[in-house]
Design a protein around this motif. Sequence first.
Motif, short mmCIF file in Angstrom:
data_model
loop_
_atom_site.label_atom_id
_atom_site.label_comp_id
_atom_site.label_asym_id
_atom_site.label_seq_id
_atom_site.Cartn_x
_atom_site.Cartn_y
_atom_site.Cartn_z
N LEU A 113 0.83 -1.21 0.00
CA LEU A 113 0.00 0.00 0.00
C LEU A 113 0.86 1.26 0.00
O LEU A 113 0.52 2.26 -0.65
N GLY A 114 1.97 1.22 0.73
CA GLY A 114 2.87 2.36 0.72
C GLY A 114 3.44 2.61 -0.66
O GLY A 114 3.54 3.77 -1.11
N TYR A 115 3.80 1.56 -1.37
CA TYR A 115 4.32 1.69 -2.73
C TYR A 115 3.27 2.29 -3.66
O TYR A 115 3.57 3.18 -4.47
N ILE A 116 2.02 1.83 -3.53
CA ILE A 116 0.94 2.35 -4.37
C ILE A 116 0.78 3.86 -4.14
O ILE A 116 0.63 4.64 -5.08
N ALA A 117 0.82 4.27 -2.87
CA ALA A 117 0.68 5.69 -2.55
C ALA A 117 1.83 6.50 -3.13
O ALA A 117 1.63 7.54 -3.78
N SER A 120 1.91 7.11 -6.79
CA SER A 120 0.88 8.06 -7.24
C SER A 120 1.17 9.48 -6.78
O SER A 120 0.30 10.35 -6.83
N LEU A 121 2.41 9.71 -6.30
CA LEU A 121 2.83 11.03 -5.81
C LEU A 121 2.12 11.44 -4.54
O LEU A 121 2.06 12.63 -4.22
N ASP A 122 1.55 10.49 -3.82
CA ASP A 122 1.05 10.75 -2.48
C ASP A 122 2.19 10.51 -1.49
O ASP A 122 3.30 10.15 -1.87
N ALA A 139 7.04 11.01 6.48
CA ALA A 139 6.31 10.83 5.24
C ALA A 139 7.19 11.15 4.03
O ALA A 139 7.64 12.28 3.87
N GLY A 140 7.44 10.13 3.22
CA GLY A 140 8.14 10.35 1.97
C GLY A 140 7.15 10.62 0.86
O GLY A 140 5.95 10.36 0.99
N ARG A 141 7.63 11.14 -0.24
CA ARG A 141 6.74 11.46 -1.36
C ARG A 141 7.39 10.99 -2.66
O ARG A 141 8.57 11.21 -2.89
N GLY A 142 6.60 10.36 -3.52
CA GLY A 142 7.10 9.89 -4.80
C GLY A 142 7.96 8.65 -4.65
O GLY A 142 8.17 8.12 -3.55
N ARG A 143 8.49 8.18 -5.76
CA ARG A 143 9.24 6.92 -5.75
C ARG A 143 10.54 7.01 -4.96
O ARG A 143 11.09 5.98 -4.56
N ALA A 144 11.03 8.21 -4.71
CA ALA A 144 12.23 8.35 -3.88
C ALA A 144 11.96 7.88 -2.45
O ALA A 144 12.90 7.56 -1.72
N GLY A 145 10.69 7.85 -2.05
CA GLY A 145 10.36 7.39 -0.71
C GLY A 145 10.27 5.88 -0.58
O GLY A 145 10.13 5.37 0.54
N VAL A 146 10.36 5.15 -1.70
CA VAL A 146 10.20 3.70 -1.64
C VAL A 146 11.36 3.00 -0.94
O VAL A 146 11.14 2.16 -0.05
N PRO A 147 12.64 3.27 -1.28
CA PRO A 147 13.74 2.55 -0.61
C PRO A 147 13.75 2.69 0.90
O PRO A 147 13.89 1.68 1.61
#
Length: 294
Positions: A113-117, A120-122, A139-147
């Motif tokens: 769910l975190g990846y989906i958010a 989507s730039l959430d 709270a991270g934002r965008g794909r940079a927050g995934v790692p």
Amino acid sequence: MSEQAALFEPQFLKQLDRLALLTRRNIAGQMQGERRSPRRGSSVEYADFKPYTPGDDFRQIDWNLYARLEKFFLKLFVAEEEITLHLLIDTSASMDWGEPNKLRYAAQAAGALGYIALASLDRAQVTSFGGGNEQRIPAGRGRAGVPPLFNLLNRLKGNGNTSLLQASRRYIQTARVAGPLLLCSDLLTPDWEEALRTLGRRPFEITVLHVLSPDELNPPFEGDLKLLDVEGGESLDVSADLDLLQRYVERLQAWREEVEHFCTTRGINYIFVDTSLPLESLLVSVLRERQIVR
């Protein structure tokens, strides 16, 4: 091996790229994103009109309406803004048990769910609590927050007992903005009711992912046993015959129904999950059916 590969197979991430979070409420975020907001902005969808007053932006005047009414009105649009997804994971010792492991399953569900958010730039932020050890990434934002999200989830370990109520109290005091909130827990704590009431004091859109293992649902035990409390409680000597196991199953079912009733009467999404359910089925079937994702 990367953190993403450790948590998910690349093919699964491609499936997640086709999903998006759903919310029942219009939630005002902090930055522009891809979510409808109650604020007025400059997206492509009309929200309302308002009479022109000196100092307003002439570029927002609806000239077609002026041609009909000979009065100046400004076009107001629905702003599309980000949301913040709150991920709370119970890491008490009881969660680090079962096959498939409850904690690992909860970490993967939260990670998905975190990846989906984030895709989507959430925003997505995760907090784990258990054994007096709370871990959090902002709270991270965008794909940079995934790692960083996946890195924390991969390092989670079960430890000691936890007060779900105390963790909930701390969270509502420190969370900067509301938004969808996913609580992943086995709820094996006597204060679960008050904890959910506490989270409900903030305008979170709460989903409880109630995680139990197959061995908890139908214990494969028989004969004389000593049951040990992994969170430091007293041990218990039992004789596991068919009658005892049947009564256990009935009481467990009654408790699950009690939790579900408590949640549904308070507008909380309650989702029970047996960890033998494939994660893909949880995401693309159960959560889609419950309108958590689309």
